[in-house]
Design a protein around this motif. Structure first.
Motif, PDB file in Angstrom:
ATOM      1  N   SER A 169       0.820  -1.215   0.000  1.00 34.16           N
ATOM      2  CA  SER A 169       0.000   0.000   0.000  1.00 34.16           C
ATOM      3  C   SER A 169       0.853   1.264   0.000  1.00 34.16           C
ATOM      4  CB  SER A 169      -0.934   0.002   1.212  1.00 34.16           C
ATOM      5  OG  SER A 169      -0.188   0.012   2.412  1.00 34.16           O
ATOM      6  N   GLN A 170       2.150   1.149   0.363  1.00 28.81           N
ATOM      7  CA  GLN A 170       3.046   2.307   0.389  1.00 28.81           C
ATOM      8  C   GLN A 170       3.831   2.450  -0.914  1.00 28.81           C
ATOM      9  OE1 GLN A 170       5.268   2.538   4.237  1.00 28.81           O
ATOM     10  NE2 GLN A 170       4.186   0.635   4.710  1.00 28.81           N
ATOM     11  N   LEU A 174      -3.870  -6.774   1.031  1.00 30.02           N
ATOM     12  CA  LEU A 174      -4.116  -6.218  -0.298  1.00 30.02           C
ATOM     13  C   LEU A 174      -5.579  -5.838  -0.515  1.00 30.02           C
ATOM     14  CD1 LEU A 174      -1.982  -8.669  -2.501  1.00 30.02           C
ATOM     15  CD2 LEU A 174      -1.282  -6.506  -1.448  1.00 30.02           C
ATOM     16  N   LEU A 200      -7.044  -2.604  -2.594  1.00 32.52           N
ATOM     17  CA  LEU A 200      -6.118  -2.040  -3.579  1.00 32.52           C
ATOM     18  C   LEU A 200      -6.716  -2.198  -4.976  1.00 32.52           C
ATOM     19  CD1 LEU A 200      -2.631  -3.160  -2.224  1.00 32.52           C
ATOM     20  CD2 LEU A 200      -3.796  -0.967  -1.928  1.00 32.52           C
TER      21      LEU A 200
END
Length: 866
Positions: free
Chosen positions: A815-816, A835, A838
């Motif tokens: 996510s980063q 996840l 996303l």
């Protein structure tokens, strides 16, 4: 089946008991502690077990083993013998039981034949005094044959499954693990296929391959006799190779790197090149064992139907290379006479065979062209078969098999992440065969201390990249506590001390002949040097005995004859062996080279070393001779190499050998050090990976020269990065960072490979952030490096390949990483739940080698590859 006859179940129990009794007889004969115990059915052994609980455990193991065996045998009547009258079934079962009851089998009979079920069956038939009565079995004769064949196969697995106790206390602890032992035995028996008809030979051969090749010998021979051999299946680490691969399932080859199993799945013909000690032979043994035990999965699952033929070329160094009908000489020689006509040829033609050819480098230089012609003829005659060939790089260039469409793979040292995994598996293999709780606890502590030492000492990390040396370090750590060698020369020296003296003396092993460590070393180094001088990896045993006889003429302190001395060296040194009857070699070429170098220095044969230094057979001997030599001899050796390189056709090879000598030279004059430095500068920038590896051994000595060189070609830049990374000095970071904008693929591969040689945070900041390649693709094989990934904000494609983790890897870091569009999960265990949410534009490809413990509720596109 006809009307059941009362007592048929009892008959099968009696048969299982007879097989268990015979297995116990063999086990106790092989068990030095119990070798004097008589075996009166299941009541044996009580006189050696002083506690009634231990006696009950001993009986329980064999009673339940008998039950397991009978439960496996009884269902054999359910297929082609279901219509056989029950009284004839009973007669066949009783006849097989009688055959076992009449057997007088010792462990020498069985172990001398490599635990061969076919040999055991023939032996039992020939020794049974009631064999004439079997003619009266009529239609039950086929059932008798099947039950006897299968009973022999089960007996072999039972003997293999039992640990060896070396003392009364060890036996008592072993008996305390009766449930564990029986569970393991049940699994082994389930795995044994049913032997019927024409397939019997194939099944016997497969069992022989597993019994013969599923072990690593010698390393770890420190405290207990059982430690001389340990399970390859337990200790094996999936090795890494580099090259230009087209891997299956569109899973990306991480930076030109891949695990061996991935590459095997992508090609039918593989040529593996690797330096000494990287595990080439062990790899081929692993492939063979995986095939016969049907342990491959995923893309390699079809290999479970392959028949492997393991051909170590060193066995043929003095004779003709084998034709297909002789492919069984290494493993199946004891059953070769039973081989069906054209069996090997039929397996090769059908594409159901894999030919594992080990050690092109172990043939003399003038025979390698013969080997290439032989291999080409095999491929031409049997194009559907699979082939894996190994060699040291110096003996065969990458193009050596180019005309036969072989994929070329360079075997790589273990990564920083691989080393602790290897250490853990080595200790697992030791624990797996340990019988005492205290011994397993000691192994736990040895493993913990060794991993801590590798984290603290760079010289150990450099040595540990080679499985051979890493296994030896594990053994030495177990034997010597934390007193580990500081360099390669010291490592070999300590290993020789352990094998030639300490192992027997500390275990109080004595015999009618006792040789000092010096005596053994004198004899072995003379033999090693004689083999090197004659371009031999092995020699006929009679020639070896004759060499010993000549050497003994100058050793008046030894009164024994050459035959007695030869047997002692063969059986007790751990350095030489008879892999094939009548032929002798060293257990590993590295020890042969180390001892030969010592003898060359003792003879003051500096001129001989200089004259032969450019050849692949002598180059390592010369490097080790620099470590053995006196100051005068070392100066003469290196000066001679440099003088000759000024006008010799082999100039670069000689200069590389001189540079490599810097690794082993403890002392050198400033003048000569300057000359080596100038000669090394002439080799820069390095043009090959072999040159880069040699230059890296010189340490920081070469780093300034590398920094001043100006590599231009793709191979020069890649080799410069490799050398700088292997030197490992933090100062190398600025040199490597010069190339981070280079867009060529081979350069990218080396930039990513260098990642594991440095602190990951520092390397990421200095090299990867802002790198053209790191914006595009990155491969990670160490879970500890995951923490640096969020720094790579522009990364688009990530590949994760982990050998082993204690817990599933959580992909929360994704996510980063906003630019990420593709993730390849190549191997390991992963938790994908982070996840969730996303975007679907993120594709996650999951290979068959991956275990997913949790999936996202919704979000990215998951692709499960077949």
């Amino acid at each position: 089946m006809g009307v059941p006859v009362p007592g048929l179940e009892t008959a099968f129990i009696a048969l299982g008991t007879a097989v268990a009794k015979t297995a116990c007889d063999v086990w106790m004969g092989n068990n030095k502690f119990l070798s004097g115990v008589s075996s009166a059915l299941i009541g044996f052994g009580g006189d050696r077990l002083t506690q009634s609980r231990a006696q009950r455990s001993f009986r329980r193991i064999w009673e339940q083993a008998a039950d397991l065996l009978s439960a496996r045998l009884e269902p054999l009547i359910d297929k082609e013998f279901r219509d056989l009258p029950a009284n004839e079934v009973r007669a066949a079962v009783d006849a097989v039981r009688t055959t076992f009851d009449n057997a007088e089998l010792t462990e020498a009979d069985l172990f001398a034949q490599d635990l061969d079920a076919g040999y055991l069956e023939r032996f039992l038939r020939e020794q049974d005094p009631t064999r004439k009565e079997r003619a009266g079995l009529s239609g039950a004769g086929g059932l008798y044959d099947l039950l006897l064949k299968q009973s022999c196969a089960y007996l072999i697995e039972t003997v293999q499954a039992l640990p060896i106790a070396t003392s009364g206390s060890a036996l008592a602890e072993l008996l305390g693990r009766d449930r564990q032992i029986l569970d393991e035995l049940a699994k082994l028996l389930e795995r044994v296929p049913i032997r019927r008809g024409e397939d019997d030979f194939e099944l016997n051969y497969r069992q022989l391959v597993a019994n013969r090749l599923d072990h690593v010998e010698f390393f770890g021979a420190t405290l207990e006799e059982s430690s001389r051999r340990y399970s390859l299946s337990v200790a094996y680490l999936n090795l890494t190779v580099s090259g230009d691969f087209r891997l299956p399932n569109r899973v990306t080859a991480p930076s030109g790197l891949a695990r061996v199993d991935q590459v095997l799945a992508s090609t039918d013909r593989l040529f593996i090149r690797g330096e000494a000690g990287l595990g080439k032979t062990t790899l081929l043994q692993w492939i063979a064992v995986q095939c016969v035990r049907q342990s491959f999965s995923g893309r390699l699952e079809p290999w479970n139907r392959m028949t492997p033929f393991f051909i170590p070329l060193r066995r043929h160094a003095a004779g003709s290379l084998p034709s297909p009908e002789l492919f069984l000489d290494e493993v199946g020689r004891n059953i070769a006479a039973e081989m069906p006509r054209d069996w090997v040829h039929r397996r090769l033609r059908s594409g159901q065979a894999i030919v594992l050819i080990d050690g092109v480098d172990e043939l003399a230089d003038d025979r390698r062209e013969e080997a290439r012609t032989w291999l080409r003829s095999l491929v031409a005659a049997f194009p559907r078969a699979r082939y894996v060939v190994t060699s040291r790089p110096a003996a065969a260039p990458p193009t050596w098999l180019g005309g036969e469409e072989f994929t070329v793979a360079e075997l790589e040292p273990m990564s920083r992440a691989d080393v602790p995994v290897f250490i853990g598996r080595w200790h697992d293999a030791m624990r797996d065969q340990s019988t005492r709780t205290s011994e397993r606890q000691d192994l736990d502590e040895c493993e913990r201390q060794l991993k801590k030492a590798f984290g603290e000492h760079r010289h150990l990390r450099l040595l540990a990249g080679y499985p051979l040396l890493c296994a030896l370090l594990c053994a030495l750590n177990r034997d010597r506590g934390a007193e580990l060698p500081k360099n390669r020369m010291e490592l070999y020296d300590v290993a020789l001390q352990m094998m030639l003296e300490r192992r027997d003396s500390e275990r109080r092993i004595t015999g009618t002949l006792t040789l000092s460590r010096t005596d053994k070393k004198v004899l072995l180094r003379d033999l090693a040097y004689w083999l090197i001088r004659n371009d031999r990896a092995s020699a006929p045993s009679e020639r070896v005995r004759e060499r010993i006889r000549k050497k003994l003429a100058s050793m008046a302190q030894i009164s024994a004859d050459a035959e007695t001395v030869y047997r002692l060296l063969l059986e007790r040194s751990g350095l030489i062996r008879e892999p094939v009857e009548g032929n002798t070699d060293f257990v590993h070429r590295s020890f042969q080279e180390f001892l030969a170098a010592d003898q060359a220095v003792e003879n003051d044969d500096i001129g001989v070393l200089i004259a032969n230094a450019y050849t692949d057979i002598w180059s390592e001997v010369v490097v080790m001779a620099a470590g053995h030599a006196s100051v005068r001899q070392r100066e003469e050796l290196l000066s001679g190499l440099l003088d000759r390189s000024d006008g010799d056709f082999h100039r670069d090879a000689l200069r590389l050998v001189a540079a490599a000598c810097m690794e082993t030279s403890p002392e050198l004059s400033p003048r000569l050090r300057h000359r080596v430095r100038e000669a090394t500068a002439a080799l820069l920038p390095p043009k090959t990976m072999e040159a880069a590896n040699v230059l890296a051994r010189t340490g920081s000595f070469t780093l300034d020269l590398l920094a001043r060189s100006t590599p231009i070609e793709e191979n020069e830049v890649a080799a410069t990065i490799r050398a700088a990374a292997l030197i490992g000095d933090p100062a190398a970071l600025s040199l490597i960072a010069r190339f981070k904008k280079d867009t060529r693929n081979v350069v990218a591969m080396e930039l990513f490979r260098a990642f594991e040689q440095f602190d990951p945070l520092e390397y990421t900041r200095e090299v990867l952030v802002g790198s053209w390649h790191a914006d595009t693709f990155l491969a990670v094989d160490d879970p500890d490096f995951i923490r640096i990934l969020p720094m790579l904000k522009q990364l688009k494609h990530l590949s994760l390949a982990f050998a082993q983790t204690d817990a599933p890897i959580r992909l929360a870091f994704v996510s980063q990483m906003p630019a990420l569009t593709e993730i390849d999960l190549v191997s390991g265990r992963f938790d994908l739940s982070p996840l969730t949410g996303l975007p679907a534009s993120l594709t996650v490809r999951i290979s068959p080698q991956v275990t997913v413990t949790a999936r996202p509720g919704f979000g990215p596109t998951l692709v499960q590859l077949p």
